[in-house]
Design an enzyme around this catalytic site. Structure first.
Site, PDB file in Angstrom:
ATOM      1  N   HIS A 112       0.859  -1.185   0.000  1.00  0.00           N
ATOM      2  CA  HIS A 112       0.000   0.000   0.000  1.00  0.00           C
ATOM      3  C   HIS A 112       0.902   1.245   0.000  1.00  0.00           C
ATOM      4  O   HIS A 112       1.848   1.315   0.789  1.00  0.00           O
ATOM      5  CB  HIS A 112      -0.892  -0.017   1.251  1.00  0.00           C
ATOM      6  CG  HIS A 112      -1.821   1.137   1.318  1.00  0.00           C
ATOM      7  ND1 HIS A 112      -2.937   1.230   0.507  1.00  0.00           N
ATOM      8  CD2 HIS A 112      -1.784   2.274   2.046  1.00  0.00           C
ATOM      9  CE1 HIS A 112      -3.563   2.373   0.765  1.00  0.00           C
ATOM     10  NE2 HIS A 112      -2.876   3.016   1.694  1.00  0.00           N
ATOM     11  N   ASP A 144      -6.320  -8.857   5.758  1.00  0.00           N
ATOM     12  CA  ASP A 144      -7.411  -9.403   6.579  1.00  0.00           C
ATOM     13  C   ASP A 144      -8.739  -8.901   5.990  1.00  0.00           C
ATOM     14  O   ASP A 144      -8.763  -8.431   4.856  1.00  0.00           O
ATOM     15  CB  ASP A 144      -7.211  -9.039   8.059  1.00  0.00           C
ATOM     16  CG  ASP A 144      -7.340  -7.541   8.312  1.00  0.00           C
ATOM     17  OD1 ASP A 144      -7.712  -6.796   7.372  1.00  0.00           O
ATOM     18  OD2 ASP A 144      -7.083  -7.116   9.454  1.00  0.00           O
ATOM     19  N   VAL A 147     -10.118  -3.005   4.893  1.00  0.00           N
ATOM     20  CA  VAL A 147      -9.417  -2.355   3.777  1.00  0.00           C
ATOM     21  C   VAL A 147      -8.081  -1.827   4.302  1.00  0.00           C
ATOM     22  O   VAL A 147      -8.039  -0.872   5.075  1.00  0.00           O
ATOM     23  CB  VAL A 147     -10.272  -1.206   3.185  1.00  0.00           C
ATOM     24  CG1 VAL A 147      -9.493  -0.476   2.097  1.00  0.00           C
ATOM     25  CG2 VAL A 147     -11.575  -1.752   2.620  1.00  0.00           C
ATOM     26  N   ASP A 148      -6.992  -2.488   3.921  1.00  0.00           N
ATOM     27  CA  ASP A 148      -5.625  -2.085   4.299  1.00  0.00           C
ATOM     28  C   ASP A 148      -5.416  -2.097   5.814  1.00  0.00           C
ATOM     29  O   ASP A 148      -4.717  -1.226   6.353  1.00  0.00           O
ATOM     30  CB  ASP A 148      -5.298  -0.682   3.719  1.00  0.00           C
ATOM     31  CG  ASP A 148      -5.451  -0.641   2.208  1.00  0.00           C
ATOM     32  OD1 ASP A 148      -5.051  -1.611   1.547  1.00  0.00           O
ATOM     33  OD2 ASP A 148      -5.991   0.354   1.692  1.00  0.00           O
TER      34      ASP A 148
HETATM   35  C1  GAR Z   1       1.644   0.868  -6.290  1.00  0.00           C
HETATM   36  O1  GAR Z   1       1.965   2.177  -5.851  1.00  0.00           O
HETATM   37  C2  GAR Z   1       0.915   0.126  -5.201  1.00  0.00           C
HETATM   38  O2  GAR Z   1       1.379   0.413  -3.910  1.00  0.00           O
HETATM   39  C3  GAR Z   1      -0.480   0.632  -5.388  1.00  0.00           C
HETATM   40  O3  GAR Z   1      -0.672   0.665  -6.775  1.00  0.00           O
HETATM   41  C4  GAR Z   1       0.598   0.911  -7.400  1.00  0.00           C
HETATM   42  C5  GAR Z   1       0.824  -0.168  -8.427  1.00  0.00           C
HETATM   43  O4  GAR Z   1       1.964   0.109  -9.182  1.00  0.00           O
HETATM   44  N1  GAR Z   1      -1.450  -0.217  -4.755  1.00  0.00           N
HETATM   45  C6  GAR Z   1      -2.576   0.217  -4.239  1.00  0.00           C
HETATM   46  O5  GAR Z   1      -2.901   1.385  -4.262  1.00  0.00           O
HETATM   47  C7  GAR Z   1      -3.437  -0.858  -3.627  1.00  0.00           C
HETATM   48  N2  GAR Z   1      -4.632  -0.305  -3.092  1.00  0.00           N
HETATM   49  P1  GAR Z   1       2.589  -1.000 -10.118  1.00  0.00           P
HETATM   50  O6  GAR Z   1       1.448  -1.555 -10.969  1.00  0.00           O
HETATM   51  O7  GAR Z   1       3.595  -0.255 -10.931  1.00  0.00           O
HETATM   52  O8  GAR Z   1       3.195  -2.045  -9.239  1.00  0.00           O
END
Ligand code: GAR
Length: 221
Positions: A112, A144, A147-148
């Site tokens: 996250h 879990d 959400v996060d």
């Molecule tokens: C990343 O920043 C990840 O932490 C975030 O999406 C991006 C994916 O980047 N995830 C979330 O926001 C989950 N809720 P990527 O496709 O280049 O790995």
């Protein structure tokens, strides 16, 4: 669990985190094998990255299912068929339902792009900026039912600088994501992770004693 940890990666977007895990497995930093990459998004760059690396991959489009449960069932079936030990959510933009959680208890990780428990949910880099936080970062945690909200494995902290926008802050955070996710997976592969209630114990991890202050204290003149 089989001898080499078998990882299933779920990704909805560009897949730079997936790439850092592919690279970690190839270099030997991660003692595991990515056996399948699944995406809910047919246009996900992550699917192309899996293809380039010769990894089994498929799109399971949530739009093709009447309910979240049905979508979850299809994803779980694909993961079970691939005999996955650990599910790695790498930019997977769907909420995991109870059926999915029950199939992989304590075996689903997520990354996250904020310092949980601050800023769960979506668009969190912009939320940290809007809030005026001095630091943000990223968190790898077990998933879990919330959400996060699951137990935290590792976090990296980055400063928020004057003049940052969503893009510059996201890039600074992403650089750290690519370091902490492979590390968390390797700890899991080594069997070095123990969950005690909300706390995650990492065997052999050295304690961090450095405090970060931002802006820095003024040096006495
Ligand atoms: C990343 O920043 C990840 O932490 C975030 O999406 C991006 C994916 O980047 N995830 C979330 O926001 C989950 N809720 P990527 O496709 O280049 O790995």
């Amino acid at each position: 669990m089989s001898s080499t940890l078998r990882i299933g990666v779920l990704a909805s977007g560009g897949g730079t985190n997936l790439q850092s895990i592919i690279d970690g497995c190839q270099s030997g930093q991660i003692s595991a094998k990515i056996v399948t990459v699944l995406s809910n998004n047919p246009d996900a760059g992550a699917l192309q990255r899996a293809c380039n690396a010769g990894i089994d991959h498929q799109c399971i489009n949530h739009r093709d299912f009447a309910s979240r449960d049905d979508f979850d069932s299809a994803v779980v079936t694909a993961l079970l068929e691939a005999n996955v030990d650990l599910v790695v959510l790498a930019g997977f933009m769907r909420i995991i339902g109870p059926r999915f959680l029950e199939a992989f208890p304590g075996r689903i990780m997520n990354i996250h792009p904020a310092l949980l428990p601050a800023f769960p949910g979506l668009h969190v880099q912009q939320k940290a900026l809007d809030y005026g936080a001095r630091f943000s970062g990223c968190t790898v945690h077990f998933v879990d039912g919330g959400v996060d909200t699951g137990p935290i494995i590792i976090q990296a902290v980055v400063p928020i600088l004057d003049g940052d926008d969503e893009g510059s802050l996201s890039a600074r955070i992403l650089e750290q994501e690519h370091k902490i996710y492979p590390q968390a997976i390797q700890w899991f592969a080594e069997g070095a992770i123990r969950i005690e209630g909300r706390r995650v114990i990492i065997e052999r991890a050295a304690p961090t004693t450095t405090a970060l202050i931002h802006p820095p204290l003024t040096e006495p003149s």
